[in-house]
Design a protein around this motif. Structure first.
Motif, PDB file in Angstrom:
ATOM      1  N   PHE A  28     -54.441  15.168  59.653  1.00  0.00           N
ATOM      2  CA  PHE A  28     -54.422  15.573  58.242  1.00  0.00           C
ATOM      3  C   PHE A  28     -55.519  16.084  57.475  1.00  0.00           C
ATOM      4  O   PHE A  28     -56.689  15.913  58.215  1.00  0.00           O
ATOM      5  CB  PHE A  28     -53.810  13.858  57.995  1.00  0.00           C
ATOM      6  N   ARG A  29     -56.173  16.215  56.446  1.00  0.00           N
ATOM      7  CA  ARG A  29     -56.814  17.289  56.080  1.00  0.00           C
ATOM      8  C   ARG A  29     -56.757  17.054  54.710  1.00  0.00           C
ATOM      9  O   ARG A  29     -55.662  18.051  54.309  1.00  0.00           O
ATOM     10  CB  ARG A  29     -56.966  18.265  56.426  1.00  0.00           C
ATOM     11  N   LYS A  30     -57.500  16.805  53.263  1.00  0.00           N
ATOM     12  CA  LYS A  30     -57.036  16.827  52.189  1.00  0.00           C
ATOM     13  C   LYS A  30     -57.387  17.605  51.577  1.00  0.00           C
ATOM     14  O   LYS A  30     -58.422  18.470  51.853  1.00  0.00           O
ATOM     15  CB  LYS A  30     -57.818  15.438  51.852  1.00  0.00           C
ATOM     16  N   LYS A  31     -56.405  18.520  50.889  1.00  0.00           N
ATOM     17  CA  LYS A  31     -56.452  20.180  50.127  1.00  0.00           C
ATOM     18  C   LYS A  31     -57.552  20.167  49.082  1.00  0.00           C
ATOM     19  O   LYS A  31     -58.007  18.895  48.348  1.00  0.00           O
ATOM     20  CB  LYS A  31     -55.596  20.048  48.876  1.00  0.00           C
ATOM     21  N   VAL A  32     -58.185  20.955  48.767  1.00  0.00           N
ATOM     22  CA  VAL A  32     -59.422  20.788  48.105  1.00  0.00           C
ATOM     23  C   VAL A  32     -59.172  21.938  46.801  1.00  0.00           C
ATOM     24  O   VAL A  32     -58.434  22.807  46.602  1.00  0.00           O
ATOM     25  CB  VAL A  32     -60.425  22.108  48.701  1.00  0.00           C
ATOM     26  N   ASN A  81     -44.958   6.944  47.237  1.00  0.00           N
ATOM     27  CA  ASN A  81     -45.579   6.302  48.246  1.00  0.00           C
ATOM     28  C   ASN A  81     -46.230   6.700  49.760  1.00  0.00           C
ATOM     29  O   ASN A  81     -47.394   5.796  49.869  1.00  0.00           O
ATOM     30  CB  ASN A  81     -45.296   4.935  48.757  1.00  0.00           C
ATOM     31  N   VAL A  82     -45.533   7.556  50.288  1.00  0.00           N
ATOM     32  CA  VAL A  82     -46.198   8.185  51.387  1.00  0.00           C
ATOM     33  C   VAL A  82     -47.854   8.889  51.152  1.00  0.00           C
ATOM     34  O   VAL A  82     -48.661   8.602  51.717  1.00  0.00           O
ATOM     35  CB  VAL A  82     -45.210   9.383  51.875  1.00  0.00           C
ATOM     36  N   GLN A  83     -47.616   9.963  49.906  1.00  0.00           N
ATOM     37  CA  GLN A  83     -49.578   9.769  49.851  1.00  0.00           C
ATOM     38  C   GLN A  83     -49.544   9.070  49.749  1.00  0.00           C
ATOM     39  O   GLN A  83     -51.344   9.385  49.429  1.00  0.00           O
ATOM     40  CB  GLN A  83     -49.190  10.779  48.109  1.00  0.00           C
ATOM     41  N   ALA A  84     -49.463   7.929  48.831  1.00  0.00           N
ATOM     42  CA  ALA A  84     -50.314   6.830  48.904  1.00  0.00           C
ATOM     43  C   ALA A  84     -51.170   6.617  50.156  1.00  0.00           C
ATOM     44  O   ALA A  84     -52.467   5.865  50.140  1.00  0.00           O
ATOM     45  CB  ALA A  84     -49.980   5.714  47.584  1.00  0.00           C
ATOM     46  N   ARG A 118     -45.458  21.653  47.760  1.00  0.00           N
ATOM     47  CA  ARG A 118     -46.376  22.364  47.069  1.00  0.00           C
ATOM     48  C   ARG A 118     -47.277  20.874  46.463  1.00  0.00           C
ATOM     49  O   ARG A 118     -48.512  21.621  45.859  1.00  0.00           O
ATOM     50  CB  ARG A 118     -45.814  23.092  46.231  1.00  0.00           C
ATOM     51  N   GLU A 119     -47.010  19.454  45.896  1.00  0.00           N
ATOM     52  CA  GLU A 119     -47.490  18.639  45.121  1.00  0.00           C
ATOM     53  C   GLU A 119     -47.827  18.160  46.513  1.00  0.00           C
ATOM     54  O   GLU A 119     -49.176  17.400  46.136  1.00  0.00           O
ATOM     55  CB  GLU A 119     -46.189  17.635  44.602  1.00  0.00           C
ATOM     56  N   SER A 120     -47.857  18.309  47.476  1.00  0.00           N
ATOM     57  CA  SER A 120     -48.739  17.321  48.787  1.00  0.00           C
ATOM     58  C   SER A 120     -49.889  17.331  48.458  1.00  0.00           C
ATOM     59  O   SER A 120     -50.437  19.069  48.650  1.00  0.00           O
ATOM     60  CB  SER A 120     -48.217  17.972  49.580  1.00  0.00           C
ATOM     61  N   ALA A 162     -45.121  11.402  56.437  1.00  0.00           N
ATOM     62  CA  ALA A 162     -46.392  12.712  56.351  1.00  0.00           C
ATOM     63  C   ALA A 162     -46.614  13.536  56.661  1.00  0.00           C
ATOM     64  O   ALA A 162     -46.505  14.434  56.211  1.00  0.00           O
ATOM     65  CB  ALA A 162     -47.805  11.234  56.684  1.00  0.00           C
ATOM     66  N   VAL A 163     -45.625  13.579  57.669  1.00  0.00           N
ATOM     67  CA  VAL A 163     -45.751  15.173  58.422  1.00  0.00           C
ATOM     68  C   VAL A 163     -44.583  15.887  57.509  1.00  0.00           C
ATOM     69  O   VAL A 163     -45.004  17.365  57.506  1.00  0.00           O
ATOM     70  CB  VAL A 163     -45.362  15.589  60.161  1.00  0.00           C
TER      71      VAL A 163
END
Length: 465
Positions: free
Chosen positions: A459-463, A393-396, A434-436, A427-428
């Motif tokens: 917050f930066r989205k992983k590539v 839910n935090v990821q969403a 690793r799965e974040s 979220a922090v």
């Protein structure tokens, strides 16, 4: 080149003459005319001088000056001032094709008058924003990576960094000068004027306060270093910058251009790396010492007042102290008639408080909570975390914040209630997993969102590769 090959030998004589204040103020009128007009006619300048300095011109003692026959009236005296400034080299006068005399200012004259004006008009000096300006220009250039923009930003950053160091040194010596002035002051009002009206305006509000808040070195130092270090490892960019510099005739070879560019980059990085240790911390110490000395000076002057009022205060203090009261009264009884004074007010009458008897209250024994209750409470907490506040839910929640973007800052996050606040904090906490699907960068500052205060987070989205 020798100074007096550029500046006339008698240029500064008006600044040490009997009417030096009149001449300085006349130069300021001239500077104002220069800023507002492209062409300044001689007659217009005379009118400006009369409008701004009429009383000073009339009351000036010009008995030692060689006035012409027509220079004794108000207008004539103003014409004399213009003639005096021309004779000493502050201005030149040229007659144009329209047969009107125009006043022009040599380049050295403009610079000197502006410097004198800046010294006496503190509140109109430029704001102290060298750090932010450096960060802003480097950031813009880093986004485009165009050789012209990067080179211009680099050169501009070098200049602003030099100005920053120069101003910090000026601040240090300025505080020292104020400290020296403090030693000679003998009046409380003069000390207060020096500290609040001059020091705070010239040093504290203009430089020290912005340096701690808006133009903060700790806030912008890291991004500045990141931009510059990324340029150092980009060979294509360095080659493009060297070619640009070479084709603009900066140096005789591309190798010299390479060396100059790296020298500029290393200079900015090294300066910001040691700026706090070598300058800001030292200035803070100096500022604290000056503030402490000012407080002690005011306290000393207040307690060592030698006027009649000050002596009376000292006597009253001595009488009020039991150890010295008797001895002081014996000393002054022949000079003063002292009486004990009292008064009766509405607060003098009161009802005596009546004692109330309280019944004895026995302690209530509270039994320890059962082990079964503790187990159930922990289970309920784990269930809550695994359902409403689960990592999924935090990821969403973070994905919703991105809204199609690759980066979002906490200043853009709407923290409207407790749930949004808890999800942001979780979220922090989950960012290092690793799965974040994202990473974070936390700044030292904080952000106020309604009744909540959260860190300044990016917050930066992983590539995914």
């Amino acid at each position: 080149m020798d100074l007096y090959e550029i500046v006339p030998e008698y240029l500064f004589s008006v600044l040490v003459s009997k009417n030096k204040r009149l001449y300085v103020n006349s130069l300021f009128v001239l500077l104002d005319a220069f800023k507002t007009h492209l062409q300044i006619s001689k007659d217009a300048l005379v009118s400006m001088l009369i409008a701004a300095l009429e009383n000073e011109i009339i009351s000036a003692d010009l008995s030692d000056e060689a006035l012409l026959e027509n220079e004794y009236s108000l207008s004539g005296r103003a014409h004399f001032i213009v003639r005096k400034l021309k004779t000493n080299g502050w201005i030149t006068i040229e007659t144009e094709s329209d047969f009107i005399d125009y006043v022009t200012l040599p380049n050295y004259s403009i610079k000197i008058i502006q410097t004198l004006f800046d010294i006496t008009h503190i509140s109109e000096q430029e704001n102290f924003t060298y750090v932010y300006s450096t960060y802003s220009s480097l950031k813009t250039a880093n986004e485009n990576r165009e050789p012209f923009e990067v080179y211009a930003a680099l050169c501009d950053s070098v200049v602003r960094t030099e100005q920053l160091v120069k101003n910090l040194k000026s601040v240090y010596h300025g505080i020292t000068a104020y400290n020296q002035q403090l030693l000679d002051l003998i009046n409380v009002n003069t000390v207060l004027n020096l500290h609040y009206d001059r020091f705070r305006q010239e040093i504290a509000e203009k430089i020290l306060r912005p340096l701690k808040i808006r133009d903060s070195v700790p806030k912008y130092k890291r991004p500045i270093e990141i931009f510059l270090k990324s340029w150092l490892v980009d060979d294509d960019l360095l080659n493009a910058l060297a070619d640009f510099s070479f084709h603009n005739g900066k140096y005789d070879s591309v190798e010299q251009c390479h060396e100059d560019i790296k020298k500029k980059i290393y200079y900015i990085i090294d300066t910001y790396e040691h700026l706090e240790r070598d300058y800001i911390n030292v200035i803070d110490q100096k500022n604290r010492a000056y503030t402490r000395a000012t407080t002690q000076k005011i306290d000393y002057l207040l307690n060592s007042d030698q006027s009649v009022k000050g002596n009376l205060i000292s006597v009253m203090k001595a009488i009020s102290e039991e150890e010295t009261a008797e001895a002081v009264l014996e000393m002054i009884q022949d000079s003063f008639e002292l009486y004990e004074l009292g008064y009766l007010s509405e607060e003098s009458l009161y009802d005596r408080k009546k004692a109330v008897r309280h019944e004895r209250v026995y302690d209530v024994k509270i039994e320890d909570e059962s082990e079964e209750l503790s187990v159930k409470a922990r289970a309920a907490a784990i269930k809550l975390l695994n359902s409403k506040y689960s990592q999924r839910n935090v990821q969403a929640y973070v994905e919703k914040l991105f809204d199609g973007r690759s980066e979002v800052r906490s200043t853009e996050v709407d923290v409207a209630d407790d749930e949004a606040y808890i999800m942001t904090m979780l979220a922090v906490a989950y960012a290092g997993d690793r799965e974040s699907g994202y990473t974070i960068e936390i700044d030292e500052s904080s952000v106020k969102k309604g009744r909540y205060e959260i860190p300044d987070i990016i917050f930066r989205k992983k590539v995914r590769s």
